[in-house]
Every structure is written in structure tokens, then in C-alpha cells.
Motif scaffolding. Structure first.
Motif, PDB file in Angstrom:
ATOM      1  N   ASP A   3      37.463  40.902  38.957  1.00  0.00           N
ATOM      2  CA  ASP A   3      38.346  39.904  38.347  1.00  0.00           C
ATOM      3  C   ASP A   3      39.276  39.363  39.429  1.00  0.00           C
ATOM      4  O   ASP A   3      40.176  40.068  39.881  1.00  0.00           O
ATOM      5  N   LEU A   4      39.051  38.124  39.806  1.00  0.00           N
ATOM      6  CA  LEU A   4      39.865  37.519  40.858  1.00  0.00           C
ATOM      7  C   LEU A   4      41.289  37.289  40.378  1.00  0.00           C
ATOM      8  O   LEU A   4      42.242  37.429  41.149  1.00  0.00           O
ATOM      9  N   ASP A   5      41.473  36.959  39.113  1.00  0.00           N
ATOM     10  CA  ASP A   5      42.808  36.685  38.590  1.00  0.00           C
ATOM     11  C   ASP A   5      43.734  37.903  38.699  1.00  0.00           C
ATOM     12  O   ASP A   5      44.909  37.759  39.012  1.00  0.00           O
ATOM     13  N   THR A   6      43.207  39.078  38.418  1.00  0.00           N
ATOM     14  CA  THR A   6      44.028  40.288  38.493  1.00  0.00           C
ATOM     15  C   THR A   6      43.832  41.041  39.804  1.00  0.00           C
ATOM     16  O   THR A   6      44.502  42.043  40.049  1.00  0.00           O
ATOM     17  N   LEU A   9      41.605  39.796  52.427  1.00  0.00           N
ATOM     18  CA  LEU A   9      40.591  38.811  52.020  1.00  0.00           C
ATOM     19  C   LEU A   9      40.827  38.348  50.584  1.00  0.00           C
ATOM     20  O   LEU A   9      40.698  37.161  50.273  1.00  0.00           O
ATOM     21  N   LEU A  10      41.173  39.278  49.714  1.00  0.00           N
ATOM     22  CA  LEU A  10      41.429  38.950  48.317  1.00  0.00           C
ATOM     23  C   LEU A  10      42.631  38.022  48.184  1.00  0.00           C
ATOM     24  O   LEU A  10      42.609  37.050  47.430  1.00  0.00           O
ATOM     25  N   ARG A  11      43.682  38.309  48.942  1.00  0.00           N
ATOM     26  CA  ARG A  11      44.869  37.429  48.932  1.00  0.00           C
ATOM     27  C   ARG A  11      44.518  36.031  49.439  1.00  0.00           C
ATOM     28  O   ARG A  11      44.971  35.031  48.896  1.00  0.00           O
ATOM     29  N   ARG A  12      43.702  35.973  50.489  1.00  0.00           N
ATOM     30  CA  ARG A  12      43.282  34.673  51.020  1.00  0.00           C
ATOM     31  C   ARG A  12      42.478  33.895  49.971  1.00  0.00           C
ATOM     32  O   ARG A  12      42.711  32.709  49.762  1.00  0.00           O
TER      33      ARG A  12
END
Length: 149
Positions: free
Chosen positions: A87-90, A19-22
Motif C-alpha cells: 500500500d503506497l498510501d500508508t 525509495l518509498l519516500r521518493r
């Protein structure tokens, strides 16, 4: 607030990582389209006007909105599971966990093979500490290795 055992959190990693990768990829694509549309707007303004393929601009905007919605949907799924997006960026996620009567956060970052760290609610990423025996099932902690004869 939902809490997880270390084992539950570990078992959820493939799902939340997907999900995070998506979410990350959808956001990247949306940002790319937004930059392209902003560049077009600047060219129009600086040139005093120009011919624009309105249909293409409309498709780009619709596609950008689709990517934004896909990112939001993926993040909402992670949140609905009870996992905190820090943190979505990391790719930093926290799993609330109760240990010794206190709520702490199991801390995982994209690229890590498993959850190896935790921190208090106040400490954040900088306060990460290695997982210790308190997080392991009581049965496993109570089992002592047999002594060789």
C-alpha cells in the motif's frame, strides 16, 4: 521469490524507506499537477474557451510525467530488491521470509522504527503478529544466558 532473514530486511529499511519516500513525494507532486491541469480544462470548458499559456501547460504536463516516472522508477527499484509494495498510501511493505519451512511476510509500515511484525501470505495486515524467536538467528536462540553464581 527472494526471501530475507529478519536481519537482512532490517538492514534494507533505510534504502527501501528512502525509495518509498521518493515514490510517495513524486506521486504527490504528479497528482497536484494533474489536479491543476484538470481544473484548467474545466475552466476552459465552462467558459467556452479562454486564453491559455500553452508553454506553461506544456511544462506542467512534462513535469507531471517526470514525477510519474520518478515514482515508477522508485517502486521498480523496491520491487527489484524483492520487497513487496502492499500500500503506497500508508507505506506498507512486505519482505518474504522463510521460517520453519514456510514462506511468511515480514511486515513494515512507514513510520515504524524497525520490523516488529509478520503475517502469513493469506492473513495480510490484519493478521500481523509480533516477531518471535523463530525469526532470530539460530545461534542467538541457542545461546542461553549464564546463571549467576
Amino acid at each position: 521469490m527472494k526471501t530475507f532473514t529478519l536481519e537482512e530486511a532490517q538492514s534494507l529499511l533505510p534504502v527501501v524507506e528512502s525509495l518509498l519516500r521518493r515514490a510517495t513525494e513524486s506521486r504527490r507532486q504528479a497528482n497536484s499537477l494533474e489536479e491543476r491541469l484538470q481544473a484548467l480544462t474545466r475552466r476552459i470548458m465552462f467558459s467556452g474557451g479562454m486564453r491559455v499559456d500553452v508553454a506553461k501547460v506544456g511544462r506542467d504536463r512534462a513535469q507531471m510525467e517526470t514525477h510519474v516516472q520518478q515514482a515508477k522508477d522508485a517502486l521498480e527499484e523496491i520491487d527489484a530488491i524483492g520487497v513487496q509494495i502492499k500500500d503506497l498510501d500508508t507505506g506498507l511493505l512486505d519482505f518474504p521470509c522463510e521460517v520453519d519451512g514456510e514462506i511468511v511476510l515480514l511486515c513494515w509500515r512507514m513510520g515504524e522504527a524497525r520490523i516488529d511484525f509478520w503475517h502469513t501470505l493469506d492473513a495480510g495486515f490484519r493478521g500481523r503478529q509480533p516477531i518471535d524467536d523463530r525469526f532470530r538467528p539460530k545461534k542467538a536462540r541457542d545461546t542461553k544466558p549464564e546463571r549467576p553464581n
